[in-house]
Write an enzyme that holds these catalytic residues in place. Structure first.
Site, PDB file in Angstrom:
ATOM      1  N   SER A 192      -6.107  22.798   0.705  1.00 28.34           N
ATOM      2  CA  SER A 192      -5.284  23.950   0.941  1.00 28.34           C
ATOM      3  C   SER A 192      -5.902  25.016   0.788  1.00 28.34           C
ATOM      4  O   SER A 192      -6.877  24.928  -0.115  1.00 28.34           O
ATOM      5  CB  SER A 192      -3.856  23.599   0.454  1.00 28.34           C
ATOM      6  OG  SER A 192      -3.284  25.459   0.541  1.00 28.34           O
ATOM      7  N   TYR A 205       0.672  24.394  -7.678  1.00 31.52           N
ATOM      8  CA  TYR A 205      -0.033  23.480  -5.887  1.00 31.52           C
ATOM      9  C   TYR A 205      -1.787  24.120  -6.144  1.00 31.52           C
ATOM     10  O   TYR A 205      -1.859  23.263  -5.993  1.00 31.52           O
ATOM     11  CB  TYR A 205       1.188  23.550  -5.265  1.00 31.52           C
ATOM     12  CG  TYR A 205       0.604  23.638  -3.948  1.00 31.52           C
ATOM     13  CD1 TYR A 205       1.133  22.733  -3.220  1.00 31.52           C
ATOM     14  CD2 TYR A 205      -0.180  24.760  -2.888  1.00 31.52           C
ATOM     15  CE1 TYR A 205       0.648  21.894  -2.248  1.00 31.52           C
ATOM     16  CE2 TYR A 205      -0.372  24.490  -1.515  1.00 31.52           C
ATOM     17  CZ  TYR A 205       0.288  22.742  -1.294  1.00 31.52           C
ATOM     18  OH  TYR A 205      -0.387  22.713   0.413  1.00 31.52           O
TER      19      TYR A 205
HETATM   20  P1  NAD Z   1       4.891  17.280   5.451  1.00 34.47           P
HETATM   21  O1  NAD Z   1       6.232  17.181   4.422  1.00 34.47           O
HETATM   22  O2  NAD Z   1       4.634  16.397   6.704  1.00 34.47           O
HETATM   23  O3  NAD Z   1       3.939  16.551   4.325  1.00 34.47           O
HETATM   24  C1  NAD Z   1       4.023  15.755   2.860  1.00 34.47           C
HETATM   25  C2  NAD Z   1       4.010  14.824   2.733  1.00 34.47           C
HETATM   26  O4  NAD Z   1       3.609  14.237   2.036  1.00 34.47           O
HETATM   27  C3  NAD Z   1       5.704  14.194   3.284  1.00 34.47           C
HETATM   28  O5  NAD Z   1       5.766  13.612   4.658  1.00 34.47           O
HETATM   29  C4  NAD Z   1       5.822  13.015   2.202  1.00 34.47           C
HETATM   30  O6  NAD Z   1       6.053  11.905   2.845  1.00 34.47           O
HETATM   31  C5  NAD Z   1       4.885  13.182   0.801  1.00 34.47           C
HETATM   32  N1  NAD Z   1       5.401  13.189  -0.002  1.00 34.47           N
HETATM   33  C6  NAD Z   1       5.867  14.349  -1.586  1.00 34.47           C
HETATM   34  N2  NAD Z   1       6.275  13.584  -2.167  1.00 34.47           N
HETATM   35  C7  NAD Z   1       5.047  12.179  -2.337  1.00 34.47           C
HETATM   36  C8  NAD Z   1       5.866  10.944  -3.566  1.00 34.47           C
HETATM   37  N3  NAD Z   1       6.362  11.304  -4.640  1.00 34.47           N
HETATM   38  N4  NAD Z   1       5.196   9.434  -2.872  1.00 34.47           N
HETATM   39  C9  NAD Z   1       4.948   9.604  -1.320  1.00 34.47           C
HETATM   40  N5  NAD Z   1       4.875  10.548  -0.102  1.00 34.47           N
HETATM   41  C10 NAD Z   1       5.076  11.546  -0.657  1.00 34.47           C
HETATM   42  O7  NAD Z   1       3.886  18.737   5.186  1.00 34.47           O
HETATM   43  P2  NAD Z   1       2.473  18.801   5.656  1.00 34.47           P
HETATM   44  O8  NAD Z   1       2.541  20.196   5.415  1.00 34.47           O
HETATM   45  O9  NAD Z   1       2.195  18.198   7.066  1.00 34.47           O
HETATM   46  O10 NAD Z   1       1.487  18.375   4.432  1.00 34.47           O
HETATM   47  C11 NAD Z   1       0.522  17.633   4.275  1.00 34.47           C
HETATM   48  C12 NAD Z   1      -0.493  17.883   3.627  1.00 34.47           C
HETATM   49  O11 NAD Z   1      -0.941  19.284   3.848  1.00 34.47           O
HETATM   50  C13 NAD Z   1      -0.223  18.176   1.920  1.00 34.47           C
HETATM   51  O12 NAD Z   1      -1.031  17.903   1.248  1.00 34.47           O
HETATM   52  C14 NAD Z   1      -0.103  20.228   2.164  1.00 34.47           C
HETATM   53  O13 NAD Z   1      -0.063  20.421   1.114  1.00 34.47           O
HETATM   54  C15 NAD Z   1      -1.385  20.541   2.990  1.00 34.47           C
HETATM   55  N6  NAD Z   1      -1.557  21.212   3.578  1.00 34.47           N
HETATM   56  C16 NAD Z   1      -0.032  21.746   4.079  1.00 34.47           C
HETATM   57  C17 NAD Z   1       0.579  23.238   4.396  1.00 34.47           C
HETATM   58  C18 NAD Z   1       1.340  23.413   5.794  1.00 34.47           C
HETATM   59  O14 NAD Z   1       1.667  25.209   5.437  1.00 34.47           O
HETATM   60  N7  NAD Z   1       1.724  22.951   5.955  1.00 34.47           N
HETATM   61  C19 NAD Z   1      -0.931  24.974   4.245  1.00 34.47           C
HETATM   62  C20 NAD Z   1      -2.299  23.524   3.436  1.00 34.47           C
HETATM   63  C21 NAD Z   1      -2.091  22.455   2.951  1.00 34.47           C
END
Ligand code: NAD
Ligand code: MG
Length: 303
Positions: A192, A205
């Protein structure tokens, strides 16, 4: 912030992507993509696939929704067989990912389970190998995120949940996956921008994302001789269920999500997924390992 009408945006293919303000909304964690308004874009219709991952098997955590779903769909379009992991509350989103992949002629195994449960990370890898007979690509993408106003609001329980989901699971998954990975395999992790820049309300985080970057570089160095590459993608804000289900972000905050990014909007998941193809594909990135690729909408960092 530049105006969306400025020439800087006129050749930007993401120009027509939804921009804030979004409808005010909030969900309990884990959020569902099916309840997001507007629906995230993840099919990458302008992307031309080229069999870059033909014959490979990819395990993607958090593949039910958001970035993970977009990666699952694009990997399937590039010829990989897919296994996705997610929490049981997200079964309906996971089934949508599976339907999308099957409609493209691909295969998608659904393996629900909590990555913070003892022993589950290795079980997940074993189930993937049992289903497909091999493992070539690990995408460690799941995360827990909740904003806090002050460090006093960070309980030990919450800190343990964040670290357990975001960094311990990544390390445990790598440890298990490496028993099966052969020369040419690849590990890709979702980091991130907060792991590079910090983020005032996300102390736990952001710390896990910094740890992800350091572990990625370390593991990459130690696997050079085995011919296995390890890289990270650092997204800026992305329109997924993660922020609308962040317990510390109110509906007003969700409506402005991505507004402060140089592009004035969050990315759509389909704008992240090609970087994951690039890092998994030996045709594209055979000389790249130990990097953190920034997909941050023009947010820049030193170095
Ligand atoms: P998202 O909510 O679609 O995906 C996150 C997923 O994490 C969930 O779908 C869930 O299945 C999984 N998860 C959480 N806790 C869990 C657990 N205990 N066991 C199994 N699965 C678990 O959101 P996203 O934004 O697509 O996130 C994906 C990645 O992108 C993450 O690593 C997040 O930190 C990163 N990210 C997101 C953003 C943003 O703005 N959305 C920005 C930077 C980084
Ligand atoms: Mg989800």
């Amino acid at each position: 912030m530049r105006s969306p009408d400025s020439p800087a945006f006129s050749h930007n293919p993401g120009f027509k992507a939804p921009r804030p303000p979004f409808p005010k909304q909030h969900q309990d964690s884990p959020g569902l993509e099916s309840e997001l308004d507007p629906a995230p874009r993840y099919m990458a219709e302008d992307y031309k696939a080229a069999d870059k991952l033909a014959g490979k098997v990819a395990l993607i955590t958090g593949g039910d929704s958001g970035i993970g779903r977009a990666v699952a769909v694009l990997y399937a379009r590039e010829g990989a067989k897919i296994a996705i992991n997610y929490l049981k509350e997200e079964q309906s989103d996971a089934e949508q990912t599976k339907r999308d992949i099957e409609a493209l002629g691909g295969q998608c195994e659904l393996i629900p389970g909590d990555l913070t449960s003892k022993g589950f990370c290795s079980l997940l890898v074993e189930k993937t190998v049992k289903a497909y007979g091999r493992l070539d690509i690990l995408v460690s993408n799941a995360a827990h995120q909740a904003r806090k106003d002050s460090l006093d609001d960070l309980t030990d329980e919450e800190m343990e949940r964040t670290f357990s989901t975001n960094i311990f699971a990544y390390i445990r998954l790598c440890r298990a996956a490496l028993h099966h990975m052969k020369r040419g395999a690849a590990i890709v992790v979702t980091s991130s921008e907060t792991g590079i820049l910090g983020s005032g309300k996300l102390p736990d985080y952001s710390a896990t994302k910094g740890a992800i970057n350091a572990f990625t570089k370390t593991l990459a160095q130690s696997l050079i001789e085995r011919g296995i590459r390890v890289n990270a993608v650092a997204p800026g804000p992305v329109w997924t269920p993660l922020n609308p289900s962040d317990a510390g972000l109110d509906p007003q905050g969700v409506s402005k999500f991505g507004q402060d990014n140089p592009m004035g909007r969050p990315a759509q998941p389909e704008e992240l997924a090609p970087a994951y193809v690039f890092l998994a594909s030996n045709a594209d990135s055979s000389y790249i390992t130990g990097t953190v690729i920034q997909v941050m909408g023009g947010e820049t960092s030193g170095g």
